[in-house]
Enzyme design. Structure first.
Site, short mmCIF file in Angstrom:
data_model
loop_
_atom_site.label_atom_id
_atom_site.label_comp_id
_atom_site.label_asym_id
_atom_site.label_seq_id
_atom_site.Cartn_x
_atom_site.Cartn_y
_atom_site.Cartn_z
N GLY A 36 100.21 47.97 34.66
CA GLY A 36 100.68 49.03 35.28
C GLY A 36 101.66 49.77 34.68
O GLY A 36 102.38 49.52 33.66
N ASP A 40 106.43 49.23 38.67
CA ASP A 40 105.15 49.00 39.71
C ASP A 40 105.12 47.72 40.31
O ASP A 40 104.39 47.74 41.48
CB ASP A 40 103.68 49.20 39.09
CG ASP A 40 103.38 50.97 38.92
OD1 ASP A 40 104.20 51.73 39.33
OD2 ASP A 40 102.57 51.13 38.20
N GLY A 41 106.21 46.76 39.86
CA GLY A 41 106.23 45.70 40.57
C GLY A 41 105.32 44.55 40.15
O GLY A 41 105.13 43.64 40.76
N SER A 475 103.93 51.97 -15.63
CA SER A 475 103.70 52.98 -16.58
C SER A 475 104.86 52.94 -17.68
O SER A 475 105.91 52.77 -17.60
CB SER A 475 103.97 54.31 -15.73
OG SER A 475 103.73 55.45 -16.54
N SER A 477 104.76 50.68 -19.95
CA SER A 477 104.95 49.26 -20.31
C SER A 477 104.06 48.97 -21.72
O SER A 477 104.51 48.21 -22.38
CB SER A 477 104.13 48.33 -19.46
OG SER A 477 103.01 48.39 -19.05
N SER A 547 97.86 49.16 -11.45
CA SER A 547 97.38 48.34 -10.12
C SER A 547 98.64 47.59 -9.55
O SER A 547 98.74 46.43 -9.81
CB SER A 547 96.38 47.41 -10.66
OG SER A 547 96.56 46.84 -11.99
#
Length: 634
Positions: A36, A40-41, A475, A477, A547
């Site tokens: 709840g 709300d207890g 990129s 490499s 990748s």
């Protein structure tokens, strides 16, 4: 209150623990949750249940009294919520954060209750607590009525498959035990409940703090004729009783082979019942046989039912292992590899469509890929929202596929064979919980078409062994340069090969994909599928892709027969790759003109144990190509 002579715990616990356990062994067990809105207890109610069932010992009661005076919210009275709110942050804020489990018992039944959080940001914790519950107690503050969180938790409880709902209108003492208030809240809740499919619930007016209508009917509300909360909890049908009436299902947890003369299949029965001599079917293989014995630690049984853990021996030597399901021969569950499911996302990082996760369902473990959500559910309004992903605590309906068929049933029919979790392959963290709805029609109608010419025959015609050389690296490499040299050498050696370059593929096959994490995953998946088809044709395939993510490279590896995927790590330091920057991409990324660029604002997960590692700072492209050819051809 600790000196109150009326409050006496069960003396049998201290006098003879074995006798106490024996006394309670035959009682049925009800698991339920309280949920709840905040305040709300919920915790107070559970504390009251523990107190009234005499489950608090003298030292606990003394500590509770001291804590109530120090950090309690009820003045000098006992604050029962402190029995449950164990985290320091919970006591300081007066709220529940984590799921707290408590055990108590009455003369008729045993109970495990989960106190679940009320805050929206802890929705995943609430779902965790609800996943094993038979009943949900939805608390409503009589002063406030039906709130957003009341609707949210009711929807989640119904979604999780909880069959029994108790509407506990709490704090009736603060509204003068007014029947009109109770009736108004009950009518408002009934109107909402019918919208989400809750057709039946039990409404009880209570005061968790004062104890009204908890264990017995209260004189303060003579207009309420019952039952009291505990009385109702003692007679509700539990899931185990319901499942006994279904068809027999036993997910095999392990194959029991203590010696050469015994071979049994162990697990917990997920539905129905079984007797020696019953005809059963092993899934997904479909082999049939009969049950020979039902073996337990205490001896053989004449019958076993849902909820019991047993070992079955079979009349025939059939192939059966962990993850298989032993089921009634004339009413077996389905096996499929594509599904619609509801997903509750439980990780801080958002769901990534197209990424492969481990899926665990019962004793089965497979690799699963999720498609973008069909829609996300707004649990406050129940609206269906367009979404590309699911964030933390998000709930949506998705389609998913597995790398091999799994045995399942719809979650509404069988929680064990319909509920699953998703696990991140890199971190091993549980990222989602899900509920299967049904298998997709295309999964039932689309089958592999057998062909007479095998991949080995195609490779033999080319006089070579198919393979996939998977070049990965930053990129700049040198991936494309070295891959091109490798193909030229293979061509001179009369080898049949094909080079799939990252940039070239994006001009055609993957022209619709961008560079978000989800698009990059789909980019790699498509390339992997194409590479697999090419190796099936007997080719040596060469790919040159950044990748960046290990899990996607492993996904492609899993598509091919063992030994055919050769990972080639072009190991070039970021500083060296950026210095080359032939295409000017690093410069754009540094200037903020190119988003999600690997190495700058998107990570690169270097291979841990590649088949080939090329250090471009220590060898020329020609030397690298020679090294790769040697590894390929042995």
């Amino acid at each position: 209150m600790s000196t109150d002579p009326v409050y006496v715990t069960d003396a049998l616990i201290a006098e003879d623990i074995d006798a106490y356990l024996e006394q309670h062994q035959q009682k049925s067990l009800l698991r339920f949750i309280t949920c709840g809105s905040v305040d709300d207890g919920k915790s107070t109610l559970i504390g009251r249940l523990l107190y009234d069932s005499k489950m608090i010992f003298e030292d606990q009661l003394a500590a509770l009294e001291a804590d109530s005076k120090r950090v309690g919210t009820q003045g000098q009275e006992i604050d029962f919520a402190l029995l449950v709110d164990g985290l320091a942050a919970e006591r300081e804020q007066g709220i529940t954060i984590d799921v707290a489990y408590r055990f108590f018992t009455t003369e008729k039944r045993k109970f495990i209750v989960a106190d679940t959080p009320g805050h929206e940001q802890y929705t995943r914790n609430m779902v965790t607590g609800a996943s094993t519950a038979d009943l949900a107690v939805i608390l409503i503050d009589a002063r406030k009525g039906v709130l957003t969180q009341t609707r949210r938790h009711s929807f989640l409880a119904h979604l999780i498959g909880i069959k029994h709902i108790v509407l506990a209108v709490n704090k009736m003492d603060l509204v003068g035990y007014d029947k009109t208030v109770f009736d108004r809240i009950t009518l408002a809740y009934r109107a909402f409940a019918s919208e989400i499919g809750i057709t039946n619930f039990t409404a009880i007016p209570i005061s968790g703090f004062k104890g009204d209508n908890i264990t017995a009917l209260s004189d303060n509300m003579p207009w309420f004729k019952g039952p009291a909360l505990i009385e109702h909890l003692e007679v509700v049908e539990v899931a185990a009783q319901r499942e006994v009436g279904g068809d027999f299902r036993l997910p095999v947890q392990w194959v029991n082979r203590p010696n050469l003369d015994f071979r049994g299949f162990s697990g917990q029965i997920a539905g129905g019942s079984v007797k020696p001599g019953d005809a059963v079917r092993i899934l997904p293989s479909g082999k049939t046989t009969t049950v020979d014995r039902i073996v337990t630690l205490d001896g053989d049984l004449d019958e076993a039912v849902a909820g019991q853990s047993v070992t079955l021996t079979l009349s025939d030597e059939v192939d059966c292992s962990r993850g298989d399901v032993i089921a009634a021969a004339d009413a077996p569950p389905e096996a499929a590899d594509q599904f619609e499911a509801t997903l509750v996302w439980m990780a801080d990082e958002a769901m990534i469509a197209g990424r492969a996760y481990w899926l665990k369902l019962a004793t089965q473990s497979v690799s699963a890929t999720i498609q973008p959500p069909k829609y996300e559910i707004n649990v406050n309004t129940l609206d269906h929202l367009a979404a590309k992903t699911l964030e933390l605590n998000g709930i949506g309906v998705v389609e998913l596929s597995t790398d091999k068929p799994i045995v399942f049933e719809a979650y509404g029919d069988n929680r064990t064979l319909g509920g699953f979790i998703l696990i991140d392959k890199l971190t091993n963290a549980t990222v989602a919980a899900g509920m299967l709805h049904f298998s997709l029609r295309r999964a039932q109608n689309v089958h592999w078409q057998a062909t007479d010419i095998s991949r080995d025959m195609r490779a033999g015609l080319k006089n070579q062994k198919p393979a996939l050389l998977w070049f990965t690296g930053l990129s700049g490499s040198g991936k494309s340069t070295i891959a091109n040299l490798v193909e030229k050498r293979l061509h001179r050696m009369n080898r049949h090969s094909f080079l799939l370059d990252g940039d070239n593929v994006r001009h055609g096959l993957n022209r619709d994909l961008g560079f978000t994490e989800a698009d990059r995953i789909e980019n790699i998946r498509r390339v992997g599928e194409v590479a697999k088809l090419m190796t099936d044709a007997g080719l040596i395939v060469i790919t040159a892709f950044i990748s960046p993510f290990k899990v996607e490279r492993d996904m492609v590896r899993s598509m091919l027969p063992e030994g055919e995927f050769i990972e080639v790590f072009i190991d070039t330091p970021l500083a060296e790759a950026e210095k080359r920057d032939v295409k000017g991409l690093y410069k754009k990324a540094r200037a903020g003109q190119l988003k999600n660029f690997t190495g700058i604002d998107s990570p690169y997960e270097a291979p841990e144990s590649p088949e080939v590692r090329i250090d471009t700072t220590a060898m020329t492209p020609e030397q690298a190509a020679d090294l790769i050819i040697d590894r390929l051809l042995g």
